[in-house]
Design a protein around this motif. Structure first.
Motif, PDB file in Angstrom:
ATOM      1  N   SER A  86       0.845  -1.362   0.105  1.00 18.34           N
ATOM      2  CA  SER A  86       0.142   0.151  -0.069  1.00 18.34           C
ATOM      3  C   SER A  86       0.636   1.252   0.113  1.00 18.34           C
ATOM      4  CB  SER A  86      -0.950  -0.050   1.116  1.00 18.34           C
ATOM      5  OG  SER A  86      -1.896  -1.001   1.293  1.00 18.34           O
ATOM      6  N   GLY A  87       2.030   1.428   0.604  1.00 18.41           N
ATOM      7  CA  GLY A  87       2.954   2.412   0.463  1.00 18.41           C
ATOM      8  C   GLY A  87       2.410   3.354   1.374  1.00 18.41           C
ATOM      9  N   LYS A  88       2.200   4.445   0.971  1.00 23.00           N
ATOM     10  CA  LYS A  88       1.615   5.651   1.975  1.00 23.00           C
ATOM     11  C   LYS A  88       0.145   5.743   1.822  1.00 23.00           C
ATOM     12  CE  LYS A  88       5.753   8.480   2.508  1.00 23.00           C
ATOM     13  NZ  LYS A  88       6.534   9.642   2.146  1.00 23.00           N
ATOM     14  N   LYS A  89      -0.612   5.014   0.793  1.00 22.78           N
ATOM     15  CA  LYS A  89      -2.005   4.988   0.664  1.00 22.78           C
ATOM     16  C   LYS A  89      -2.719   4.467   1.945  1.00 22.78           C
ATOM     17  CE  LYS A  89      -1.855   4.662  -4.308  1.00 22.78           C
ATOM     18  NZ  LYS A  89      -1.895   4.194  -5.572  1.00 22.78           N
ATOM     19  N   GLY A 168       3.858   9.284  10.363  1.00 20.99           N
ATOM     20  CA  GLY A 168       3.369   8.461   9.465  1.00 20.99           C
ATOM     21  C   GLY A 168       1.796   8.477   9.353  1.00 20.99           C
ATOM     22  N   LEU A 169       1.230   9.361  10.147  1.00 24.65           N
ATOM     23  CA  LEU A 169      -0.112   9.452  10.101  1.00 24.65           C
ATOM     24  C   LEU A 169      -0.666  10.307   9.017  1.00 24.65           C
ATOM     25  CD1 LEU A 169      -1.547  10.119  13.878  1.00 24.65           C
ATOM     26  CD2 LEU A 169      -1.719   8.016  12.342  1.00 24.65           C
ATOM     27  N   THR A 170      -1.750   9.852   8.155  1.00 21.78           N
ATOM     28  CA  THR A 170      -2.028  10.925   7.046  1.00 21.78           C
ATOM     29  C   THR A 170      -3.367  11.721   7.551  1.00 21.78           C
ATOM     30  OG1 THR A 170      -3.594   9.228   6.055  1.00 21.78           O
ATOM     31  CG2 THR A 170      -1.094   9.168   5.447  1.00 21.78           C
ATOM     32  N   GLU A 171      -4.037  11.220   8.471  1.00 22.31           N
ATOM     33  CA  GLU A 171      -5.332  12.097   8.944  1.00 22.31           C
ATOM     34  C   GLU A 171      -4.885  13.456   9.576  1.00 22.31           C
ATOM     35  OE1 GLU A 171      -9.605  12.433   9.717  1.00 22.31           O
ATOM     36  OE2 GLU A 171      -8.319  11.142   8.297  1.00 22.31           O
ATOM     37  N   GLN A 180      -6.771  15.445  21.701  1.00 18.09           N
ATOM     38  CA  GLN A 180      -6.647  14.240  20.868  1.00 18.09           C
ATOM     39  C   GLN A 180      -5.975  12.880  21.619  1.00 18.09           C
ATOM     40  OE1 GLN A 180      -4.018  14.719  17.268  1.00 18.09           O
ATOM     41  NE2 GLN A 180      -2.316  14.975  18.508  1.00 18.09           N
ATOM     42  N   SER A 181      -6.282  11.897  20.917  1.00 10.61           N
ATOM     43  CA  SER A 181      -5.659  10.591  21.357  1.00 10.61           C
ATOM     44  C   SER A 181      -4.940  10.034  19.784  1.00 10.61           C
ATOM     45  CB  SER A 181      -6.394   9.741  22.024  1.00 10.61           C
ATOM     46  OG  SER A 181      -5.690   8.486  22.234  1.00 10.61           O
ATOM     47  N   ALA A 182      -3.708  10.295  19.829  1.00 10.89           N
ATOM     48  CA  ALA A 182      -3.327  10.214  18.270  1.00 10.89           C
ATOM     49  C   ALA A 182      -1.806   9.228  18.320  1.00 10.89           C
ATOM     50  CB  ALA A 182      -3.193  11.189  17.580  1.00 10.89           C
ATOM     51  N   GLY A 183      -1.664   8.215  17.365  1.00 14.98           N
ATOM     52  CA  GLY A 183      -0.463   7.747  17.427  1.00 14.98           C
ATOM     53  C   GLY A 183      -0.467   6.676  16.158  1.00 14.98           C
ATOM     54  N   VAL A 184       0.725   6.332  15.763  1.00 19.06           N
ATOM     55  CA  VAL A 184       0.834   5.061  14.713  1.00 19.06           C
ATOM     56  C   VAL A 184       0.723   3.885  15.287  1.00 19.06           C
ATOM     57  CG1 VAL A 184       2.515   6.819  13.275  1.00 19.06           C
ATOM     58  CG2 VAL A 184       3.417   4.967  14.890  1.00 19.06           C
ATOM     59  N   VAL A 196      -4.114   5.970  14.629  1.00 20.93           N
ATOM     60  CA  VAL A 196      -5.418   6.555  15.150  1.00 20.93           C
ATOM     61  C   VAL A 196      -5.245   8.266  15.233  1.00 20.93           C
ATOM     62  CG1 VAL A 196      -5.941   4.533  16.129  1.00 20.93           C
ATOM     63  CG2 VAL A 196      -4.974   6.120  17.593  1.00 20.93           C
ATOM     64  N   ARG A 197      -6.261   8.799  14.893  1.00 20.39           N
ATOM     65  CA  ARG A 197      -6.293  10.167  15.356  1.00 20.39           C
ATOM     66  C   ARG A 197      -7.616  10.412  15.845  1.00 20.39           C
ATOM     67  NH1 ARG A 197      -2.920  14.464  14.712  1.00 20.39           N
ATOM     68  NH2 ARG A 197      -1.628  13.714  12.774  1.00 20.39           N
ATOM     69  N   HIS A 198      -7.920  10.336  17.126  1.00 21.96           N
ATOM     70  CA  HIS A 198      -8.907  10.626  17.440  1.00 21.96           C
ATOM     71  C   HIS A 198      -8.940  12.017  18.159  1.00 21.96           C
ATOM     72  CE1 HIS A 198      -9.708   6.314  17.213  1.00 21.96           C
ATOM     73  NE2 HIS A 198      -9.227   5.964  18.038  1.00 21.96           N
TER      74      HIS A 198
END
Length: 264
Positions: A86-89, A168-171, A180-184, A196-198
């Motif tokens: 998938s790469g970065k998709k 590495g997150l795209t959102e 927020q609660s975010a992480g790869v 996730v990026r909540h």
């Protein structure tokens, strides 16, 4: 939490309690089969869920890993290939929840505790909020090991989330949301499979939660779309528990007075 105090939106459409119950019943039955437990007959949905949680809580993390060992080996292979190709998709599952009876500051603090503090109470809560949560255990560095079935995938997957590591997150981050609660999310070998990026904020009606989970671009869309209901169920239950337990003083639960996931 009363139904009128919470509103769930998926793709702009409000999700009813009946929709949630239909989904939960399907996933509870799948979890019983995954753990090789006989499905109880002629009992309410609530009692089915309670029995499932009791079984999971009584198992150690190592016992759960062993029961799911073969399934995790297969899903690890599939996710690694899907991620590399998938790469970065990415595909993203998104769900919005609006809830009364809590502030974003308190909700973020208590959610942060559930994600990064390894206590018996937190383990019990995290295993109870969704039928196919099999393991949510943070290590001493706060990296959360997760074993769960995403969406309507056929088998569970194991991954590790480092909250605060957004590389590495795209959102995108929305500046209107204060917390927020975010992480790869990574496999055990370090392969990034999503994240996730909540995001959360106070609004006049209470708090708004914009929830987003990233999957590899090759992940079937049917799994990603189904994960929107996964998010609806687990976050509704986390909200219920947090609202019911928010009277516990923040000084006792959070010596520094704030959570780790505030957007600075």
């Amino acid at each position: 939490m009363k139904a009128e105090n919470i509103k769930i939106l998926i793709d702009g459409k409000q999700i009813t309690q009946r929709d949630m119950d239909v989904w939960k019943k399907q996933r509870i039955k799948k979890a019983y089969k995954t753990l090789h437990i006989k499905i109880p007959q002629n009992v309410t949905l609530s009692k089915m869920g309670d029995k499932l949680t009791k079984v999971k809580v009584q198992l150690s993390d190592d016992e759960i890993r062993e029961i799911l060992r073969k399934k995790l080996f297969l899903s690890r292979f599939v996710m690694k290939i899907a991620s590399l190709l998938s790469g970065k998709k990415r595909r993203v599952a998104r769900t919005t929840i609006v809830a009364k009876g809590i502030t974003v500051e308190k909700f973020s603090q208590m959610l942060d505790s559930l994600m990064v503090e390894a206590t018996e109470e937190n383990r019990n809560v995290n295993l109870s909020v969704y039928p196919e949560h099999y393991l949510l255990t943070p290590d001493k560095n706060g990296v959360l090991e997760v074993i769960e079935t995403t969406g309507n995938a056929p088998i569970p997957v194991q991954f590790f989330i480092t909250f605060g590591d957004e590389n590495g997150l795209t959102e995108p981050k929305n500046p209107k949301f204060t917390h927020q609660s975010a992480g790869v999310a990574k496999l055990e070998d370090g392969t990034i499979i999503g994240g996730v990026r909540h995001q959360f904020r106070n609004i006049s009606a209470g708090i708004e939660c914009r929830l987003a989970v990233e999957f590899p671009g090759l992940c079937p869309n049917v799994i990603v779309k189904a994960h929107q209901k996964h998010l609806a169920v687990e976050f509704t239950n986390w909200l219920n528990w947090i609202i019911e337990n928010q009277s516990m003083s923040s000084e006792n639960r959070f010596p520094n007075g704030n959570g780790r996931n505030t957007i600075g």
